[in-house]
Design a protein around this motif. Structure first.
Motif, PDB file in Angstrom:
ATOM      1  N   LEU A  65       0.946  -1.068  -0.201  1.00  0.00           N
ATOM      2  CA  LEU A  65       0.055  -0.046  -0.167  1.00  0.00           C
ATOM      3  C   LEU A  65       1.035   1.479   0.193  1.00  0.00           C
ATOM      4  CD1 LEU A  65      -2.657   1.497   0.226  1.00  0.00           C
ATOM      5  CD2 LEU A  65      -2.479   1.113   2.478  1.00  0.00           C
ATOM      6  N   ASP A  66       0.727   2.121  -1.059  1.00  0.00           N
ATOM      7  CA  ASP A  66       1.336   3.464  -1.145  1.00  0.00           C
ATOM      8  C   ASP A  66       0.770   4.387   0.005  1.00  0.00           C
ATOM      9  OD1 ASP A  66       2.601   5.836  -1.692  1.00  0.00           O
ATOM     10  OD2 ASP A  66       2.009   5.818  -3.751  1.00  0.00           O
ATOM     11  N   ALA A  82      -8.076   6.327   1.726  1.00  0.00           N
ATOM     12  CA  ALA A  82      -9.018   5.880   2.689  1.00  0.00           C
ATOM     13  C   ALA A  82      -9.764   4.942   1.499  1.00  0.00           C
ATOM     14  CB  ALA A  82     -10.381   6.862   2.867  1.00  0.00           C
ATOM     15  N   TYR A  83      -9.923   5.037   0.340  1.00  0.00           N
ATOM     16  CA  TYR A  83     -10.580   4.173  -0.681  1.00  0.00           C
ATOM     17  C   TYR A  83      -9.832   2.816  -0.664  1.00  0.00           C
ATOM     18  CZ  TYR A  83     -12.934   2.479  -4.778  1.00  0.00           C
ATOM     19  OH  TYR A  83     -13.680   1.723  -5.616  1.00  0.00           O
ATOM     20  N   ALA A  84      -8.446   2.973  -0.682  1.00  0.00           N
ATOM     21  CA  ALA A  84      -7.585   1.765  -0.691  1.00  0.00           C
ATOM     22  C   ALA A  84      -7.619   1.047   0.538  1.00  0.00           C
ATOM     23  CB  ALA A  84      -6.294   2.398  -0.765  1.00  0.00           C
ATOM     24  N   VAL A  85      -7.846   1.862   1.743  1.00  0.00           N
ATOM     25  CA  VAL A  85      -8.053   1.061   3.001  1.00  0.00           C
ATOM     26  C   VAL A  85      -9.364   0.006   3.050  1.00  0.00           C
ATOM     27  CG1 VAL A  85      -8.302   1.219   5.571  1.00  0.00           C
ATOM     28  CG2 VAL A  85      -6.606   2.547   4.283  1.00  0.00           C
ATOM     29  N   GLN A  86     -10.468   0.786   2.577  1.00  0.00           N
ATOM     30  CA  GLN A  86     -11.609  -0.095   2.509  1.00  0.00           C
ATOM     31  C   GLN A  86     -11.736  -1.129   1.641  1.00  0.00           C
ATOM     32  OE1 GLN A  86     -14.581   3.030   1.811  1.00  0.00           O
ATOM     33  NE2 GLN A  86     -14.041   4.447   3.304  1.00  0.00           N
ATOM     34  N   THR A  87     -10.962  -0.859   0.644  1.00  0.00           N
ATOM     35  CA  THR A  87     -10.838  -2.057  -0.648  1.00  0.00           C
ATOM     36  C   THR A  87      -9.990  -3.096   0.176  1.00  0.00           C
ATOM     37  OG1 THR A  87     -10.898  -0.535  -2.252  1.00  0.00           O
ATOM     38  CG2 THR A  87      -9.992  -2.881  -2.647  1.00  0.00           C
ATOM     39  N   LEU A 126      -3.681  -1.355   9.667  1.00  0.00           N
ATOM     40  CA  LEU A 126      -4.615  -0.366   8.858  1.00  0.00           C
ATOM     41  C   LEU A 126      -5.173   0.805   9.434  1.00  0.00           C
ATOM     42  CD1 LEU A 126      -5.931  -2.560   5.931  1.00  0.00           C
ATOM     43  CD2 LEU A 126      -4.476  -0.725   5.688  1.00  0.00           C
ATOM     44  N   LYS A 127      -5.785   0.256  10.709  1.00  0.00           N
ATOM     45  CA  LYS A 127      -6.507   1.235  11.546  1.00  0.00           C
ATOM     46  C   LYS A 127      -5.656   2.212  12.168  1.00  0.00           C
ATOM     47  CE  LYS A 127     -10.353  -1.778  11.994  1.00  0.00           C
ATOM     48  NZ  LYS A 127     -11.367  -2.937  12.903  1.00  0.00           N
ATOM     49  N   SER A 128      -4.415   1.658  12.889  1.00  0.00           N
ATOM     50  CA  SER A 128      -3.563   2.458  13.536  1.00  0.00           C
ATOM     51  C   SER A 128      -2.807   3.322  12.717  1.00  0.00           C
ATOM     52  CB  SER A 128      -2.946   1.513  14.455  1.00  0.00           C
ATOM     53  OG  SER A 128      -1.996   0.569  13.903  1.00  0.00           O
ATOM     54  N   GLU A 155       5.967 -18.501  -4.304  1.00  0.00           N
ATOM     55  CA  GLU A 155       5.355 -17.544  -5.222  1.00  0.00           C
ATOM     56  C   GLU A 155       4.984 -16.275  -4.762  1.00  0.00           C
ATOM     57  OE1 GLU A 155       1.610 -19.667  -6.193  1.00  0.00           O
ATOM     58  OE2 GLU A 155       2.792 -21.115  -7.616  1.00  0.00           O
ATOM     59  N   LYS A 156       5.084 -15.240  -5.406  1.00  0.00           N
ATOM     60  CA  LYS A 156       5.028 -13.753  -5.172  1.00  0.00           C
ATOM     61  C   LYS A 156       4.009 -13.397  -5.703  1.00  0.00           C
ATOM     62  CE  LYS A 156       9.997 -13.205  -3.515  1.00  0.00           C
ATOM     63  NZ  LYS A 156      10.303 -14.728  -3.937  1.00  0.00           N
ATOM     64  N   ASN A 157       2.838 -13.166  -5.309  1.00  0.00           N
ATOM     65  CA  ASN A 157       1.617 -12.569  -5.968  1.00  0.00           C
ATOM     66  C   ASN A 157       1.419 -11.256  -5.330  1.00  0.00           C
ATOM     67  OD1 ASN A 157       0.848 -15.129  -7.696  1.00  0.00           O
ATOM     68  ND2 ASN A 157       0.130 -15.843  -5.571  1.00  0.00           N
ATOM     69  N   LEU A 158       2.113 -10.236  -6.088  1.00  0.00           N
ATOM     70  CA  LEU A 158       1.860  -8.867  -5.448  1.00  0.00           C
ATOM     71  C   LEU A 158       0.691  -8.026  -5.791  1.00  0.00           C
ATOM     72  CD1 LEU A 158       3.467  -6.524  -4.149  1.00  0.00           C
ATOM     73  CD2 LEU A 158       4.481  -6.046  -6.183  1.00  0.00           C
ATOM     74  N   ILE A 159      -0.170  -7.325  -4.899  1.00  0.00           N
ATOM     75  CA  ILE A 159      -1.144  -6.690  -5.168  1.00  0.00           C
ATOM     76  C   ILE A 159      -0.669  -5.129  -4.834  1.00  0.00           C
ATOM     77  CG2 ILE A 159      -3.491  -5.688  -4.564  1.00  0.00           C
ATOM     78  CD1 ILE A 159      -4.303  -8.680  -3.927  1.00  0.00           C
ATOM     79  N   LEU A 160      -0.256  -4.522  -5.871  1.00  0.00           N
ATOM     80  CA  LEU A 160       0.372  -3.226  -5.865  1.00  0.00           C
ATOM     81  C   LEU A 160      -0.673  -2.165  -5.703  1.00  0.00           C
ATOM     82  CD1 LEU A 160       2.691  -1.121  -5.464  1.00  0.00           C
ATOM     83  CD2 LEU A 160       2.917  -1.303  -8.074  1.00  0.00           C
ATOM     84  N   ILE A 161      -0.911  -1.355  -4.426  1.00  0.00           N
ATOM     85  CA  ILE A 161      -2.017  -0.293  -4.607  1.00  0.00           C
ATOM     86  C   ILE A 161      -1.403   1.137  -4.528  1.00  0.00           C
ATOM     87  CG2 ILE A 161      -4.078   0.497  -3.335  1.00  0.00           C
ATOM     88  CD1 ILE A 161      -4.524  -2.238  -2.197  1.00  0.00           C
ATOM     89  N   SER A 162      -1.328   1.850  -5.651  1.00  0.00           N
ATOM     90  CA  SER A 162      -0.559   2.977  -5.775  1.00  0.00           C
ATOM     91  C   SER A 162      -0.916   4.002  -6.785  1.00  0.00           C
ATOM     92  CB  SER A 162       0.915   2.500  -5.836  1.00  0.00           C
ATOM     93  OG  SER A 162       1.768   3.810  -5.979  1.00  0.00           O
TER      94      SER A 162
END
Length: 512
Positions: A65-66, A82-87, A126-128, A155-162
């Motif tokens: 998470l960026d 905020a949208y990324a955290v909810q996702t 995430l919350k803190s 296996e490195k399955n990367l979910i990049l949120i940025s």
């Protein structure tokens, strides 16, 4: 013995004061004793029976998470972060068994949660996490990918949120991804038109020349995803819909699941003892004891009430399933208050009937049971779903596992058919493996004759059954619940964590 909620025992102090100044009537004394026993029961006294190891199949997932300053832009409401955290929260709820690693990054990456199936730890992180404590404005994808490459996982399955890094050339990024087997799924948190970035004092961020800073999505993200056989996703109508899109992209990767050991504590609850004593004392001093018994049952028997309503809901789901209303079955099962083995099997069967085989497989794999018959049924169902997806090797493996737990004519016949189809490279649309609830199956006829004798609380169906098999369960089985998760107290991140994020003082060779 230990107390799960010891803070409730502080209420014993005012009760002690009342006890000291009580009248000399025996009724008042007994009522104070009853109140004391109720508080003890509410504090949940338990006997710790120790940690127990259990095996679970989990997929390795890395969420990055960026948290840089540009994530405060509001071109995605309420803002990008905020949208990324909810996702992420929604995504965690859909992957209850996967082994997830969580990394926050700006110019430097920081591992906030090592690989864990306890997703509440990630939720607490995430919350803190507070953006006001993070001062860095830049984003380095290169350092993030190097950090991911160091993680000790197959296996490195990367979910990049940025919203994109500072890099403009993708050569170095592609090299790191290719050399380390990273599978990128990019969630682009930004738009091409961009947005200004508001500061905590209400003003807008400006550059050194005094001009407003407009943050736009970096097109590099899309190129990196495309050039490495990854997936590029933009925010959908809601965080839940975006989480579904991430899940679909992850399912398309078709990564191998690994068997990991998970430790869980079990407790022997002692609260019924003080509760029973309090009830008896209460009835002794009141003539209308039945009336108060009903009141206590309403206050403390919520679990029993929930189980009763869940039983009724499960019956409605079965009726809808028998009418082949599979979407309706899914909706009814979604309203259950408590997840049970039977409801999960019925939900997976509904997805199978609707042709959503990957969803069905995921639910089948999440079901845990000590019964060999239940395991055999689950392996058979998973094998059928993989056969529908033309994943012949996986279908063969699960058919074999089903046969290792006991002889089954249908599983053996399907295994032979899969081998034949694989050899001839034929399509399963011409000849599908037969389902165990087909009319010509000898095993089903045998199952119908012996089903009443062979079913137990931990066995939703005897033998094995196809993805569309109908589970006929007695009331006692429907009442059986799975283990509840223990809640954890939220702990804020220390200032040292933010210092590590801002300055990059990271020396974690083997943090786990």
């Amino acid at each position: 013995m230990s107390i799960l909620y010891p803070s409730l025992l502080w209420f014993l102090l005012p009760i002690g004061v009342l006890f000291y100044y009580r009248s000399k009537q025996i009724t008042d004394t007994i009522q104070l004793i009853v109140l004391t026993l109720l508080l003890v029961a509410l504090s949940r006294p338990v006997v710790d029976q120790g940690a127990q190891e259990r095996k679970v199949e989990a997929q390795e997932i890395i969420i990055a998470l960026d948290v840089s300053y540009s994530m405060r832009a509001d071109d995605i409401a309420p803002n990008r972060y905020a949208y990324a955290v909810q996702t992420i929260e929604s995504f965690l709820s859909k992957n209850i068994n996967d082994n997830i690693t969580f990394i926050a990054f700006t110019t430097n990456p920081l591992l906030l949660s090592p690989p864990t199936t306890d997703h509440q730890l990630i939720s607490l992180a995430l919350k803190s996490l507070r953006l006001d404590h993070i001062l860095t404005h830049g984003t380095s994808l290169e350092k993030l990918l190097k950090k991911v490459s160091e993680l000790p996982m197959k296996e490195k399955n990367l979910i990049l949120i940025s919203d994109g890094g500072e890099e403009r050339e993708d050569t170095i990024l592609n090299s790191i991804i290719e050399e380390n087997g990273i599978r990128p799924i990019v969630l682009a948190m930004g738009t091409t038109r961009g947005s200004t970035i508001s500061k905590s004092d209400g003003s807008y961020l400006k550059n050194k020349e005094g001009n407003l800073v407009v943050s736009r999505i970096n097109p590099l993200l899309k190129r990196v995803a495309a050039e490495n056989s990854g997936t590029y996703i933009t925010p959908k109508g809601s965080p839940e819909a975006t989480a579904d899109a991430l899940q679909e992209a992850l399912d398309a990767v078709d990564a191998e699941k690994q068997e990991i050991s998970k430790m869980s504590h079990s407790y022997l609850e002692l609260y019924p003892l003080p509760l029973l004593v309090a009830l008896l004392l209460f009835l002794l001093v009141h003539t209308r004891g039945v009336k108060y018994l009903i009141l206590l049952a309403a206050l403390f028997g919520s679990q029993a009430n929930a189980s009763f309503f869940d039983l009724f809901t499960l019956e409605r789901a079965y009726n809808a399933y028998e009418k082949e209303e599979y979407n309706r079955t899914k909706e009814i099962l979604g309203s259950l208050r408590t997840i049970t083995l039977q409801s999960q099997v019925a939900l997976a069967n509904s997805y199978y009937r609707l042709g959503e085989y990957k969803r069905a497989i995921k639910i089948y794999q999440s079901i845990r049971s000590t019964s060999p018959q239940v395991k055999q049924m689950l392996y058979y169902n998973i094998a059928n779903a993989h056969a529908k997806l033309h994943s012949y090797e996986k279908a063969k493996r699960y058919y074999t596992q089903a046969l290792q737990l006991g002889e089954d004519d249908d599983a053996r016949a399907n295994l032979a058919l899969i081998a034949l189809l694989q050899e001839k490279k034929a399509s399963l649309g011409i000849a599908h493996p037969k389902s165990q609830n087909s009319s010509g199956s000898n095993s089903e006829e045998k199952e119908q004759d012996e089903s009443k004798e062979r079913r137990s609380e931990d066995q939703p169906s005897s033998g094995s059954g196809s993805g569309g098999s109908e589970q006929k369960l007695n009331n006692r089985e429907k009442m059986k619940l799975i283990e509840d998760k223990q809640s954890k107290q939220e702990q804020p991140l220390s200032s040292k964590i933010y210092e590590m994020i801002n300055k990059g003082y990271i020396h974690e060779k083997q943090p786990w």
